[in-house]
Design a protein around this motif. Structure first.
Motif, PDB file in Angstrom:
ATOM      1  N   PHE A  39      37.068  28.794  36.936  1.00  0.00           N
ATOM      2  CA  PHE A  39      37.122  29.551  38.193  1.00  0.00           C
ATOM      3  C   PHE A  39      37.373  28.560  39.317  1.00  0.00           C
ATOM      4  CE2 PHE A  39      34.691  32.054  35.199  1.00  0.00           C
ATOM      5  CZ  PHE A  39      35.220  33.321  35.360  1.00  0.00           C
ATOM      6  N   GLU A  69      37.155  29.676  30.326  1.00  0.00           N
ATOM      7  CA  GLU A  69      37.714  30.064  31.624  1.00  0.00           C
ATOM      8  C   GLU A  69      37.336  29.007  32.654  1.00  0.00           C
ATOM      9  OE1 GLU A  69      40.046  31.149  33.697  1.00  0.00           O
ATOM     10  OE2 GLU A  69      39.820  33.130  32.763  1.00  0.00           O
ATOM     11  N   GLU A  78      38.274  38.789  28.709  1.00  0.00           N
ATOM     12  CA  GLU A  78      38.010  37.845  29.788  1.00  0.00           C
ATOM     13  C   GLU A  78      36.609  37.276  29.667  1.00  0.00           C
ATOM     14  OE1 GLU A  78      38.687  39.704  33.580  1.00  0.00           O
ATOM     15  OE2 GLU A  78      40.789  39.104  33.546  1.00  0.00           O
ATOM     16  N   TYR A  81      32.224  35.583  34.772  1.00  0.00           N
ATOM     17  CA  TYR A  81      31.701  34.542  35.663  1.00  0.00           C
ATOM     18  C   TYR A  81      30.191  34.427  35.424  1.00  0.00           C
ATOM     19  CZ  TYR A  81      30.711  31.775  39.771  1.00  0.00           C
ATOM     20  OH  TYR A  81      30.307  30.773  40.609  1.00  0.00           O
ATOM     21  N   ASP A  92      35.151  30.284  42.648  1.00  0.00           N
ATOM     22  CA  ASP A  92      35.370  31.655  43.110  1.00  0.00           C
ATOM     23  C   ASP A  92      35.581  32.587  41.910  1.00  0.00           C
ATOM     24  OD1 ASP A  92      36.377  34.074  44.118  1.00  0.00           O
ATOM     25  OD2 ASP A  92      37.737  33.094  45.532  1.00  0.00           O
ATOM     26  N   PRO A  93      34.687  33.563  41.691  1.00  0.00           N
ATOM     27  CA  PRO A  93      34.815  34.466  40.545  1.00  0.00           C
ATOM     28  C   PRO A  93      36.147  35.220  40.478  1.00  0.00           C
ATOM     29  CG  PRO A  93      32.693  34.765  41.602  1.00  0.00           C
ATOM     30  CD  PRO A  93      33.506  33.847  42.494  1.00  0.00           C
ATOM     31  N   ALA A  94      36.851  35.341  41.590  1.00  0.00           N
ATOM     32  CA  ALA A  94      38.121  36.067  41.625  1.00  0.00           C
ATOM     33  C   ALA A  94      39.332  35.162  41.331  1.00  0.00           C
ATOM     34  CB  ALA A  94      38.307  36.734  42.987  1.00  0.00           C
ATOM     35  N   ARG A  95      39.107  33.850  41.214  1.00  0.00           N
ATOM     36  CA  ARG A  95      40.232  32.918  41.029  1.00  0.00           C
ATOM     37  C   ARG A  95      40.198  32.288  39.636  1.00  0.00           C
ATOM     38  NH1 ARG A  95      40.364  28.774  45.626  1.00  0.00           N
ATOM     39  NH2 ARG A  95      42.250  28.177  44.517  1.00  0.00           N
ATOM     40  N   ARG A  96      40.640  33.060  38.656  1.00  0.00           N
ATOM     41  CA  ARG A  96      40.693  32.573  37.274  1.00  0.00           C
ATOM     42  C   ARG A  96      41.825  31.557  37.130  1.00  0.00           C
ATOM     43  NH1 ARG A  96      37.753  35.392  33.567  1.00  0.00           N
ATOM     44  NH2 ARG A  96      36.578  37.087  34.495  1.00  0.00           N
TER      45      ARG A  96
END
Length: 158
Positions: free
Chosen positions: A121, A119, A23, A26, A125-129
């Protein structure tokens, strides 16, 4: 039963390859990095549907070296910060963040995509790849024509 087993076995290599893809992290604090350039993609541009808005490009110290040298070292990170373009009172201003796109150079980890990990985001948002295992088709395929510039579209402004 045999066709089902063959289908499952055929799916294993792709699943294993996706799980092995490292991965892209971020880029915390990227807005304090070197600003490379900005641009606006407006309606009528072929990439408007996907990338319409205000673009700001940022580079960490290693990426800055790469821009100057023409080849990016491992550890280089380039951020594509895409925001809505709002128009009012004869001015264009930044709206909501649409995506934080990241290119992370590591020739070993990302050999299949020119040495770059990609990647996006969603909304920053670091959680929304938004890219994940689709980096080869979603990002690298567009960047491949820029091979002579180490797969990077942007150029450092003087």
């Amino acid at each position: 039963m045999k066709p089902l087993l063959l289908a499952l076995l055929a799916a294993l290599p792709a699943t294993a390859a996706q799980a092995a893809d490292p991965e892209v992290p971020y880029p915390a604090g990227y807005r304090y990095w070197q600003h490379v350039k900005s641009m606006v993609i407006e309606q009528g541009h072929p990439l408007y549907e996907s990338f319409g808005g205000i673009h700001h490009i940022y580079a960490n110290a290693a990426a800055l070296e790469g821009y100057k040298a023409g080849k990016f070292p491992d550890g280089a990170v380039i951020v594509f910060d895409l925001l809505e373009a709002r128009r009012a009172d004869s001015a264009v201003t930044e709206g909501s963040r649409k995506v934080v796109g990241v290119m992370h150079k590591d020739a070993g980890k990302y050999a299949a995509t020119g040495g770059w990990g990609f990647e996006g985001f969603a909304a920053g948002d670091p959680a929304r790849r938004a890219v994940g295992a689709n980096a080869a088709s979603a990002c690298y395929s567009c960047h491949a024509p820029e091979k002579a510039h180490d797969y990077v579209f942007s150029r450092l402004r003087d």
